[in-house]
Write an enzyme that holds these catalytic residues in place. Structure first.
Site, PDB file in Angstrom:
ATOM      1  N   LYS A  68      48.593  34.966  26.087  1.00  0.00           N
ATOM      2  CA  LYS A  68      49.582  34.860  27.668  1.00  0.00           C
ATOM      3  C   LYS A  68      48.184  33.801  28.180  1.00  0.00           C
ATOM      4  O   LYS A  68      47.265  33.480  27.900  1.00  0.00           O
ATOM      5  CB  LYS A  68      48.686  36.265  27.864  1.00  0.00           C
ATOM      6  CG  LYS A  68      47.194  37.001  27.998  1.00  0.00           C
ATOM      7  CD  LYS A  68      47.017  38.121  28.175  1.00  0.00           C
ATOM      8  CE  LYS A  68      45.170  37.959  28.681  1.00  0.00           C
ATOM      9  NZ  LYS A  68      45.445  40.097  28.534  1.00  0.00           N
ATOM     10  N   ARG A 105      46.184  51.435  33.991  1.00  0.00           N
ATOM     11  CA  ARG A 105      46.624  50.159  34.411  1.00  0.00           C
ATOM     12  C   ARG A 105      48.680  50.491  33.923  1.00  0.00           C
ATOM     13  O   ARG A 105      49.036  50.740  34.746  1.00  0.00           O
ATOM     14  CB  ARG A 105      46.769  48.629  33.477  1.00  0.00           C
ATOM     15  CG  ARG A 105      46.564  47.696  34.076  1.00  0.00           C
ATOM     16  CD  ARG A 105      45.621  45.997  33.942  1.00  0.00           C
ATOM     17  NE  ARG A 105      45.751  46.362  32.141  1.00  0.00           N
ATOM     18  CZ  ARG A 105      45.253  45.162  32.076  1.00  0.00           C
ATOM     19  NH1 ARG A 105      44.687  44.364  32.139  1.00  0.00           N
ATOM     20  NH2 ARG A 105      45.894  44.648  30.193  1.00  0.00           N
ATOM     21  N   TYR A 127      33.013  16.228  52.604  1.00  0.00           N
ATOM     22  CA  TYR A 127      33.599  17.507  53.489  1.00  0.00           C
ATOM     23  C   TYR A 127      31.929  17.939  54.765  1.00  0.00           C
ATOM     24  O   TYR A 127      31.372  18.611  53.624  1.00  0.00           O
ATOM     25  CB  TYR A 127      34.304  17.886  53.156  1.00  0.00           C
ATOM     26  CG  TYR A 127      35.912  17.479  53.341  1.00  0.00           C
ATOM     27  CD1 TYR A 127      36.070  15.411  53.915  1.00  0.00           C
ATOM     28  CD2 TYR A 127      36.382  17.325  52.009  1.00  0.00           C
ATOM     29  CE1 TYR A 127      37.624  15.156  53.810  1.00  0.00           C
ATOM     30  CE2 TYR A 127      37.422  16.978  51.839  1.00  0.00           C
ATOM     31  CZ  TYR A 127      38.080  15.608  52.774  1.00  0.00           C
ATOM     32  OH  TYR A 127      38.752  15.240  52.323  1.00  0.00           O
ATOM     33  N   MET A 183      39.830  18.790  46.885  1.00  0.00           N
ATOM     34  CA  MET A 183      40.381  19.597  46.509  1.00  0.00           C
ATOM     35  C   MET A 183      40.624  18.449  44.857  1.00  0.00           C
ATOM     36  O   MET A 183      41.235  19.221  43.676  1.00  0.00           O
ATOM     37  CB  MET A 183      41.890  18.884  46.849  1.00  0.00           C
ATOM     38  CG  MET A 183      43.180  19.506  46.426  1.00  0.00           C
ATOM     39  SD  MET A 183      44.103  18.897  47.425  1.00  0.00           S
ATOM     40  CE  MET A 183      44.336  20.437  48.709  1.00  0.00           C
TER      41      MET A 183
HETATM   42  C1  LIG Z   1      45.346  40.989  27.149  1.00  0.00           C
HETATM   43  C2  LIG Z   1      44.832  41.841  26.838  1.00  0.00           C
HETATM   44  C3  LIG Z   1      44.553  41.815  25.586  1.00  0.00           C
HETATM   45  C4  LIG Z   1      43.559  40.676  24.671  1.00  0.00           C
HETATM   46  O1  LIG Z   1      41.606  40.691  25.163  1.00  0.00           O
HETATM   47  P1  LIG Z   1      40.446  40.079  24.491  1.00  0.00           P
HETATM   48  O2  LIG Z   1      39.679  40.857  25.764  1.00  0.00           O
HETATM   49  O3  LIG Z   1      40.673  38.570  25.493  1.00  0.00           O
HETATM   50  O4  LIG Z   1      40.565  40.314  23.505  1.00  0.00           O
HETATM   51  C5  LIG Z   1      44.734  42.866  24.050  1.00  0.00           C
HETATM   52  N1  LIG Z   1      45.688  43.515  24.755  1.00  0.00           N
HETATM   53  C6  LIG Z   1      46.149  43.375  26.052  1.00  0.00           C
HETATM   54  C7  LIG Z   1      47.286  44.823  26.279  1.00  0.00           C
HETATM   55  C8  LIG Z   1      45.704  42.592  26.524  1.00  0.00           C
HETATM   56  O5  LIG Z   1      46.383  42.753  28.282  1.00  0.00           O
END
Ligand SMILES: *Cc1c(COP(=O)(O)O)cnc(C)c1O
Length: 369
Positions: free
Chosen positions: A38, A136, A264, A313
């Protein structure tokens, strides 16, 4: 090695392979490996990383959103892809691109059921997520019967896996809590599979879970951060190799007189005659303003040059008074020798935030070394 001529995030696939092999070495032979790619593979390059891992034989990928999965499919990734947090509006695109949604509420389960039926699907693979304490995403444990009943109404869907997510797998002080989560998941997943009447893949562990709770690997593990070279502690991190190095170059050097200011708001006033280098990377590239005022630094050779004044920036200025360097020289913000974890800690955050925040403007450079 090609000298950098602009800001670049170098991605080392040899390190990715090392991290994958290291994580695999912690698993039983038959345990499946899901790679979490992701957020552009944690800020690196999702397509390049996924293709490399696909070749190494990874069993599954996970992304957060449908659009991330679509991008992988369009680039030719064939491995199954789990979408962890699909949004109802994008579900039809999941089907069009063979992406497998995580279903975590009755509303999204029913929505996907409808869409799968409209698309004349049979046994479309889906993943059921339960909440075991993170609070969550996920069905509540007492939703189990309702979920199974809903699933039994349709032959459009077939459950491929049942999973949950640990809240504190990296924190051994929270071990009692994690063990409770593991036990709840164990009984919940068994009851779910019994009620469903067919076997499905069970998975619970993220990277820290893999390392700290070998008894909880179940059928598959979901690794993100470890693949990219970071653990959640020094002990964990020492076995990993960070795959990304954030590099830049010195654009210009100014000789600044005692009493003059830099940047700045005149945020830095030189207390002596100084040499100040300007680097083409700023908060728009993911180097937050918290790194200003000497909190962050770049490495030039073996030396550290602290950021002076405010992060702009597109630029930072660093103090190189005592460093031998010239315009065009390479600087490193983080990499294998200068951990993103340490940089992140200086601004009270974690490696995850720093590495995923490197913006798409920064060119990715793929190497194997
Ligand atoms: C992001 C995520 C992971 C990966 O976790 P890491 O700590 O980066 O290995 C695994 N499962 C879910 C549901 C996640 O959202």
């Amino acid at each position: 090695m090609p000298k950098v001529t602009e800001t670049a995030l170098e991605i080392n696939l040899a390190s990715l392979k090392h991290n994958f092999k290291f994580l695999k070495s912690k698993l039983k032979d038959k345990t499946l490996f899901l790679a979490v790619v992701k957020a552009f593979a944690y800020g690196s390059d999702a397509v390049v990383v996924a293709k490399c891992l696909q070749e190494l034989g990874v069993d599954y990928f996970a992304v957060a959103y449908v659009s991330e999965g679509v991008a992988l499919r369009k680039a030719g990734v064939k491995t199954p892809i789990l979408v962890l947090h699909p949004q109802e509006k994008n579900l039809k695109h999941a089907i069009e691109h063979c992406l497998e949604p995580s279903l975590y509420t009755l509303k999204i389960l029913q929505a996907f059921e409808r869409i799968a039926q409209q698309h004349n699907q049979k046994n479309y693979p889906v993943h059921i997520k339960f909440n075991t304490g993170l609070n969550r995403l996920g069905f509540e444990p007492n939703d189990l019967e309702v979920v199974v009943k809903e699933l039994s109404k349709t032959c459009a869907l077939k459950v491929k896996s049942v999973f949950s997510h640990l809240a504190a797998s990296e924190d051994l002080e929270e071990k009692p809590f994690t063990l409770e989560q593991i036990n709840l998941y164990k009984s919940l997943s068994s009851s779910f599979i019994d009620a469903l009447g067919y076997p499905v893949i069970k998975h619970l562990c993220n990277t820290s879970g893999v390392l700290n709770y070998p008894e909880a690997h179940f059928d598959m593990v979901r690794c993100g951060i470890g693949l990219y070279g970071y653990g959640n502690s020094d002990k964990e991190s020492k076995n990993f190799q960070p795959i990304a190095t954030l590099k830049s170059v010195i654009s210009q050097i100014h000789l600044v007189k005692k009493g003059e200011s830099v940047g700045y708001n005149r945020a830095f006033i030189s207390s002596e005659d100084s040499k100040i280098a300007t680097i083409p990377i700023g908060h728009a590239d993911g180097i937050g303003r918290h790194f200003g005022y000497g909190v962050g630094a770049v490495s030039i050779g073996l030396e550290k040059a602290p950021i002076v004044g405010n992060v702009c920036m597109d630029m930072i200025m660093v103090n190189v008074t005592s460093i031998e360097c010239e315009e065009g020289d390479e600087v490193i913000f983080f990499g294998p020798e200068y951990s993103a974890e340490t940089s992140a800690a200086a601004v009270s955050t974690i490696s995850y935030e720093l590495i995923t925040g490197i913006s798409q403007r920064v060119k990715r450079q793929i190497v194997y070394k």
